[in-house]
Design a protein around this motif. Structure first.
Motif, PDB file in Angstrom:
ATOM      1  N   HIS A 111      71.544  20.354  33.683  1.00  0.00           N
ATOM      2  CA  HIS A 111      70.159  20.413  33.220  1.00  0.00           C
ATOM      3  C   HIS A 111      69.833  21.795  32.649  1.00  0.00           C
ATOM      4  O   HIS A 111      69.293  21.920  31.543  1.00  0.00           O
ATOM      5  N   ILE A 112      70.189  22.857  33.392  1.00  0.00           N
ATOM      6  CA  ILE A 112      69.921  24.211  32.933  1.00  0.00           C
ATOM      7  C   ILE A 112      70.736  24.531  31.681  1.00  0.00           C
ATOM      8  O   ILE A 112      70.262  25.191  30.752  1.00  0.00           O
ATOM      9  N   SER A 113      71.982  24.052  31.631  1.00  0.00           N
ATOM     10  CA  SER A 113      72.815  24.274  30.440  1.00  0.00           C
ATOM     11  C   SER A 113      72.198  23.608  29.219  1.00  0.00           C
ATOM     12  O   SER A 113      72.198  24.179  28.117  1.00  0.00           O
ATOM     13  N   ARG A 114      71.673  22.410  29.410  1.00  0.00           N
ATOM     14  CA  ARG A 114      71.019  21.715  28.299  1.00  0.00           C
ATOM     15  C   ARG A 114      69.798  22.498  27.816  1.00  0.00           C
ATOM     16  O   ARG A 114      69.579  22.641  26.598  1.00  0.00           O
ATOM     17  N   TYR A 115      68.999  22.964  28.759  1.00  0.00           N
ATOM     18  CA  TYR A 115      67.827  23.759  28.378  1.00  0.00           C
ATOM     19  C   TYR A 115      68.249  24.995  27.591  1.00  0.00           C
ATOM     20  O   TYR A 115      67.647  25.330  26.566  1.00  0.00           O
TER      21      TYR A 115
END
Length: 441
Positions: A83-87
């Motif tokens: 999730h953080i990588s996508r953001y």
């Protein structure tokens, strides 16, 4: 006769080798200084330091995953880091390519990667930056969508302080003048313009276009174009070192701030306001997220289910132009909607004879049409939306039952779905989403 001394061959070879190595060394030093040595100025060193700081800031994002109150197991943590990588990937692209209001380009935000705050799978989002003292023209095609809403906001979640974010102006597709093919031209400016017009104020920051489509077989979006008339025909300048430093900083800070905001929204919306498996009464816009669509009402809840349980949600039929339900994980990302039935809308939802809709959320497929797949999540959230209604709905409810009690909690004529029919439904979803994002996300 004078005696001559000869230098041994071995000594001569050693001297030649020594001279050769010296020449090679000098040539290498010269080549290094000629081609590779690059002394850095003070300004360059500041940029180098900014990049190193960016790396440290990225590493520090781990804490927003570690500290999330719902991060209780390895699988949730793994998807949290995804999730953080996508953001991060999204906002790096946003700030380095899509946040220049002088030369705007469309961004698909949210999208399949940036699943931000209960992103709606039926919504083909577009966004572009603006500034209040420029004039923009938006060309679009309404013929492929159930409904389109266009909103100008004064900021962006995670980038702008919450109290400074407001909706400056809005328009819905029903109120746009179009030609016979459904095409429209909209002017966005501080001063009124002829035809379709949206007001810009000095703090105007971004425009979000929500394009709702209930039939996923329709994947033609038509022609969409945004132009800044103030800079039209002028070449864009090169980005300044200061701009690059700020872009890197903004990208990381928005990831951190947005994630912390949604963790707070999770606490406020669910942990403090609702019990698990309870549903809120529909509320126009969203009291926790200021960039919600002003034409929309929503109900939310937090499911917590075991394998043998099901959550039945009931809602009335409405005369709204659009309605839907979707599931999300605790990170507030929409669940896998390409290969699982994790959302439904008014076009593919069964309505019972008493005028009510009954959705069933469970881990395993009970073989009914209005089933929503938890995609392996024991805990997550659900969101019901109603857009552009003459009267927004009330009287929604939810109740937790054992899966074996499902038949006795549904009308006798509830449509059944065979395993083969479900596989076909999922195959159709996969094909539709593949076509939707053929041009990239």
């Amino acid at each position: 006769m004078q005696r001559q001394y000869r230098v041994p061959i071995k000594s001569r070879i050693m001297k030649i080798l020594a001279y050769s190595l010296a020449v090679v060394f000098l040539v290498a030093i010269g080549a290094y200084y000629a081609f590779f040595f690059n002394p850095q100025s003070g300004a360059q060193e500041e940029l180098n330091a900014a990049w190193r700081q960016f790396g440290e800031d990225v590493a520090s994002l781990a804490k927003v995953v570690e500290n999330a109150p719902f991060n209780q197991d390895e699988q949730t943590a793994a998807e949290g880091y995804r999730h953080i990588s996508r953001y991060l990937a999204t906002f790096l692209a946003e700030y380095t390519d899509y946040r220049d209001p002088e030369y705007p380009q469309f961004a698909r935000l949210p999208n399949m990667v940036a699943r931000i705050g209960w992103d709606n799978p039926d919504n083909l989002y577009l966004s572009f930056p603006v500034r209040g003292d420029h004039v923009y023209q938006l060309h679009g095609d309404l013929s492929h969508f159930d409904l389109v809403t266009i909103n100008v906001y004064s900021g962006m979640l995670g980038h702008t302080p919450i109290l400074d974010i407001r909706t400056i102006s809005s328009v819905v597709s029903d109120d746009l003048e179009t030609d016979e093919n459904g095409h429209f031209l909209l002017t966005l400016s501080a001063e009124p313009a002829k035809g379709n017009w949206l007001k810009l104020e000095p703090d105007a920051y971004i425009v979000i276009v929500r394009r709702l489509v209930s039939d996923w077989q329709k994947t033609d979006e038509g022609m969409w174009e945004v132009l800044n008339l103030t800079t039209l025909g002028q070449g864009a300048p090169r980005p300044t070192p200061r701009r690059i430093r700020e872009d890197l900083d903004h990208a990381v800070s928005q990831v951190e701030s947005l994630r912390e905001l949604f963790t707070l929204a999770h606490r406020a919306t669910f942990q403090l306001a609702l019990d698990p498996n309870e549903i809120s009464e529909p509320a126009v816009t969203d009291p926790n997220i200021p960039m919600a669509d002003p034409f929309q009402a929503a109900s939310r809840g937090y499911f917590k289910l075991q394998e043998h349980e099901a959550l039945v949600i009931e809602a009335p039929v409405t005369d709204c132009r659009y309605s839907s339900i979707q599931l999300a994980n605790p990170w507030m990302e929409s669940l896998d909607y390409a290969s699982r039935q994790t959302n439904l809308n008014h076009a593919n939802t069964h309505v019972d004879g008493d005028g009510r809709i009954r959705y069933v959320i469970s881990h395993s497929d009970p073989g009914i049409s209005n089933w929503l797949d938890t995609a392996g999540w024991n805990e997550g959230s659900f969101c019901l939306r109603w857009t552009l209604c003459s009267v927004y709905p009330t009287d929604v409810s939810s109740h937790l039952i054992k899966l074996e009690q499902l038949d006795s909690n549904l009308p006798v004529n509830t449509p059944r779905v065979s395993p083969a029919e479900r596989r076909q439904t999922l195959a159709d979803r996969q094909a539709s989403i593949s076509r939707r994002y053929a041009g990239g996300s």
